[in-house]
Design a protein around this motif. Structure first.
Motif, mmCIF file in Angstrom:
data_model
loop_
_atom_site.group_PDB
_atom_site.id
_atom_site.type_symbol
_atom_site.label_atom_id
_atom_site.label_comp_id
_atom_site.label_asym_id
_atom_site.label_seq_id
_atom_site.Cartn_x
_atom_site.Cartn_y
_atom_site.Cartn_z
ATOM 1 N N LYS A 20 -38.823 -35.112 -2.996
ATOM 2 C CA LYS A 20 -39.826 -36.175 -2.889
ATOM 3 C C LYS A 20 -39.215 -37.534 -3.195
ATOM 4 O O LYS A 20 -39.458 -38.522 -2.480
ATOM 5 C CB LYS A 20 -40.971 -35.895 -3.861
ATOM 6 N N ILE A 21 -38.382 -37.624 -4.234
ATOM 7 C CA ILE A 21 -37.822 -38.924 -4.575
ATOM 8 C C ILE A 21 -36.778 -39.360 -3.546
ATOM 9 O O ILE A 21 -36.634 -40.553 -3.262
ATOM 10 C CB ILE A 21 -37.254 -38.958 -6.013
ATOM 11 N N LEU A 22 -36.066 -38.404 -2.953
ATOM 12 C CA LEU A 22 -35.144 -38.777 -1.866
ATOM 13 C C LEU A 22 -35.924 -39.326 -0.674
ATOM 14 O O LEU A 22 -35.509 -40.300 -0.040
ATOM 15 C CB LEU A 22 -34.305 -37.562 -1.446
ATOM 16 N N GLN A 23 -37.057 -38.714 -0.394
ATOM 17 C CA GLN A 23 -37.921 -39.219 0.676
ATOM 18 C C GLN A 23 -38.434 -40.618 0.337
ATOM 19 O O GLN A 23 -38.468 -41.506 1.197
ATOM 20 C CB GLN A 23 -39.089 -38.264 0.879
ATOM 21 N N ASP A 24 -38.806 -40.834 -0.936
ATOM 22 C CA ASP A 24 -39.346 -42.125 -1.351
ATOM 23 C C ASP A 24 -38.307 -43.247 -1.281
ATOM 24 O O ASP A 24 -38.676 -44.422 -1.162
ATOM 25 C CB ASP A 24 -39.906 -42.038 -2.778
ATOM 26 N N VAL A 25 -37.023 -42.912 -1.379
ATOM 27 C CA VAL A 25 -35.990 -43.950 -1.259
ATOM 28 C C VAL A 25 -35.523 -44.098 0.190
ATOM 29 O O VAL A 25 -34.510 -44.746 0.462
ATOM 30 C CB VAL A 25 -34.781 -43.678 -2.187
ATOM 31 N N GLY A 26 -36.275 -43.500 1.117
ATOM 32 C CA GLY A 26 -36.012 -43.715 2.537
ATOM 33 C C GLY A 26 -34.971 -42.806 3.149
ATOM 34 O O GLY A 26 -34.457 -43.091 4.224
ATOM 35 N N ILE A 27 -34.667 -41.678 2.479
ATOM 36 C CA ILE A 27 -33.658 -40.755 2.992
ATOM 37 C C ILE A 27 -34.357 -39.547 3.602
ATOM 38 O O ILE A 27 -35.113 -38.839 2.932
ATOM 39 C CB ILE A 27 -32.693 -40.307 1.877
ATOM 40 N N SER A 28 -34.101 -39.322 4.870
ATOM 41 C CA SER A 28 -34.728 -38.223 5.601
ATOM 42 C C SER A 28 -33.753 -37.062 5.713
ATOM 43 O O SER A 28 -32.697 -37.175 6.339
ATOM 44 C CB SER A 28 -35.145 -38.700 7.001
ATOM 45 N N VAL A 29 -34.097 -35.943 5.068
ATOM 46 C CA VAL A 29 -33.228 -34.764 5.068
ATOM 47 C C VAL A 29 -33.861 -33.679 5.932
ATOM 48 O O VAL A 29 -35.000 -33.278 5.705
ATOM 49 C CB VAL A 29 -33.020 -34.228 3.634
ATOM 50 N N ASP A 30 -33.124 -33.226 6.916
ATOM 51 C CA ASP A 30 -33.614 -32.196 7.828
ATOM 52 C C ASP A 30 -33.236 -30.828 7.260
ATOM 53 O O ASP A 30 -32.194 -30.262 7.591
ATOM 54 C CB ASP A 30 -33.004 -32.386 9.217
ATOM 55 N N ALA A 38 -27.867 -29.215 3.945
ATOM 56 C CA ALA A 38 -28.515 -30.022 4.978
ATOM 57 C C ALA A 38 -28.024 -31.458 4.874
ATOM 58 O O ALA A 38 -27.713 -31.948 3.781
ATOM 59 C CB ALA A 38 -30.035 -29.977 4.831
ATOM 60 N N SER A 39 -27.975 -32.142 6.013
ATOM 61 C CA SER A 39 -27.522 -33.529 6.047
ATOM 62 C C SER A 39 -28.697 -34.472 6.250
ATOM 63 O O SER A 39 -29.690 -34.127 6.891
ATOM 64 C CB SER A 39 -26.511 -33.739 7.179
ATOM 65 N N ALA A 40 -28.576 -35.664 5.693
ATOM 66 C CA ALA A 40 -29.576 -36.698 5.906
ATOM 67 C C ALA A 40 -29.370 -37.329 7.275
ATOM 68 O O ALA A 40 -28.241 -37.453 7.755
ATOM 69 C CB ALA A 40 -29.470 -37.766 4.819
ATOM 70 N N LYS A 41 -30.482 -37.719 7.904
ATOM 71 C CA LYS A 41 -30.409 -38.318 9.234
ATOM 72 C C LYS A 41 -30.002 -39.787 9.183
ATOM 73 O O LYS A 41 -29.394 -40.295 10.127
ATOM 74 C CB LYS A 41 -31.774 -38.205 9.924
ATOM 75 N N ASN A 42 -30.365 -40.470 8.098
ATOM 76 C CA ASN A 42 -30.252 -41.921 8.075
ATOM 77 C C ASN A 42 -29.519 -42.462 6.855
ATOM 78 O O ASN A 42 -29.686 -43.610 6.462
ATOM 79 C CB ASN A 42 -31.653 -42.540 8.127
ATOM 80 N N PHE A 43 -28.696 -41.600 6.226
ATOM 81 C CA PHE A 43 -27.948 -42.018 5.044
ATOM 82 C C PHE A 43 -26.751 -41.081 4.910
ATOM 83 O O PHE A 43 -26.883 -39.885 5.198
ATOM 84 C CB PHE A 43 -28.850 -41.922 3.796
ATOM 85 N N PRO A 44 -25.586 -41.573 4.486
ATOM 86 C CA PRO A 44 -24.402 -40.703 4.391
ATOM 87 C C PRO A 44 -24.497 -39.739 3.205
ATOM 88 O O PRO A 44 -23.840 -39.905 2.172
ATOM 89 C CB PRO A 44 -23.250 -41.701 4.233
ATOM 90 N N LEU A 45 -25.339 -38.722 3.365
ATOM 91 C CA LEU A 45 -25.659 -37.804 2.277
ATOM 92 C C LEU A 45 -25.754 -36.384 2.803
ATOM 93 O O LEU A 45 -26.330 -36.132 3.855
ATOM 94 C CB LEU A 45 -27.000 -38.205 1.646
ATOM 95 N N GLU A 46 -25.207 -35.462 2.044
ATOM 96 C CA GLU A 46 -25.332 -34.037 2.331
ATOM 97 C C GLU A 46 -25.903 -33.369 1.088
ATOM 98 O O GLU A 46 -25.389 -33.562 -0.020
ATOM 99 C CB GLU A 46 -23.962 -33.442 2.672
ATOM 100 N N VAL A 47 -26.971 -32.592 1.264
ATOM 101 C CA VAL A 47 -27.646 -31.942 0.149
ATOM 102 C C VAL A 47 -27.262 -30.466 0.110
ATOM 103 O O VAL A 47 -27.337 -29.773 1.128
ATOM 104 C CB VAL A 47 -29.182 -32.077 0.268
#
Length: 285
Positions: A20-30, A38-47
């Motif tokens: 939820k907090i990752l979503q709130d900071v504008g990071i979309s994780v598929d 999983a990788s974020a669509k709009n930020f250089p992040l892998e979860v």
């Protein structure tokens, strides 16, 4: 392009709050069902979705660069891992609990007793600090049942609402520590990923400030402006705008949500009217 590898708990309340907090900071994780990465669509992040208890080792080994993890787990297993931000959710306690029928006066009552726990390092430190000798039984999962089956005289475990203790006929008698979700960083993070983490931290801080604050708009007579302004400092000072109504102005400011009702009562006593309170999504300083 480099990606920041961040670990989160793979299921449960901490997982949900972390996403939820990752979503709130504008990071979309598929993240599809049962995915472990999983990788974020709009930020250089892998979860990476991991068992909470395994995350400290992944941080120490540099397999992940950062993690959203319970502070209690880091205290138990994360020696040398730095916390760079406390996140204010998934709060709990690590507490001593005993059967409701057992009399308890002080920590000294645990002398010589059998304590079941999955937090041996935390418990040993607590016992040593209080000069109490007890026998530890290390259990992973379902710690609360230990007194009922004669395995232990007391337990040390996570307590959130206390309902699990109640259901198992236990009562909380000591709090070893209070915990919340934190953002932790690997000691082996490289410079490029540290820069990405700094950007993530900035976004998180903006969201956390917003969660702790309320935006207030109100109308007040001009002769009350000084008194009301002193109650509403905002980030620097309140915004004051004249109203079409002669002798009245509109004030806009920010207050801490923990002071909300106290401030509202004082505002009304000092002549404020038409008070409008709004949530804040982000507060960027």
């Amino acid at each position: 392009m480099s990606k920041l590898k961040i670990a989160v708990q793979k299921s449960g309340r901490l997982h949900d709050d972390s996403m939820k907090i990752l979503q709130d900071v504008g990071i979309s994780v598929d993240n599809g069902k049962d995915q472990l990465k999983a990788s974020a669509k709009n930020f250089p992040l892998e979860v990476l979705y991991l068992r909470n208890g395994d995350i400290p080792q992944y941080l120490n080994d540099g397999v992940v660069d950062a993690a959203i993890i319970g502070e209690n787990v880091l205290i138990e297993k994360g020696n040398g891992i730095s916390v760079i931000e406390k996140l204010g959710f998934s709060s709990c306690k690590v507490s001593v609990a005993i059967p409701k029928s057992t009399e308890y006066k002080s920590i000294k009552d645990l002398e010589g007793k059998r304590i079941a726990t999955s937090y041996p390092n935390t418990v040993n430190q607590f016992l040593n600090e209080n000069r109490v000798n007890a026998n530890l039984h290390i259990i992973n999962g379902s710690v609360e049942i230990a007194p009922n089956i004669g395995l232990a005289d007391a337990i040390v475990d996570i307590v959130s609402s206390g309902s699990t203790l109640f259901k198992n006929g236990l009562k909380e008698v000591e709090v070893l520590l209070k915990s919340q979700a934190v953002l932790a960083v690997s000691p082996l993070i490289n410079t490029e990923n540290q820069d990405i983490l700094n950007t993530l931290k900035f976004r998180l801080q903006s969201v956390l400030r917003g969660r702790q604050s309320k935006y207030v708009l109100l109308n007040a007579p001009n002769e009350k402006l000084d008194a009301i302004s002193n109650m509403l400092p905002g980030m620097n000072s309140p915004t004051i705008l004249p109203l079409a109504k002669e002798g009245w102005s509109s004030l806009h400011s920010v207050i801490n949500k923990n002071d909300f009702w106290k401030v509202i009562d004082e505002l009304k006593q000092n002549g404020a009217e038409g008070i409008l309170v709004c949530p804040i999504e982000n507060m960027v300083l």
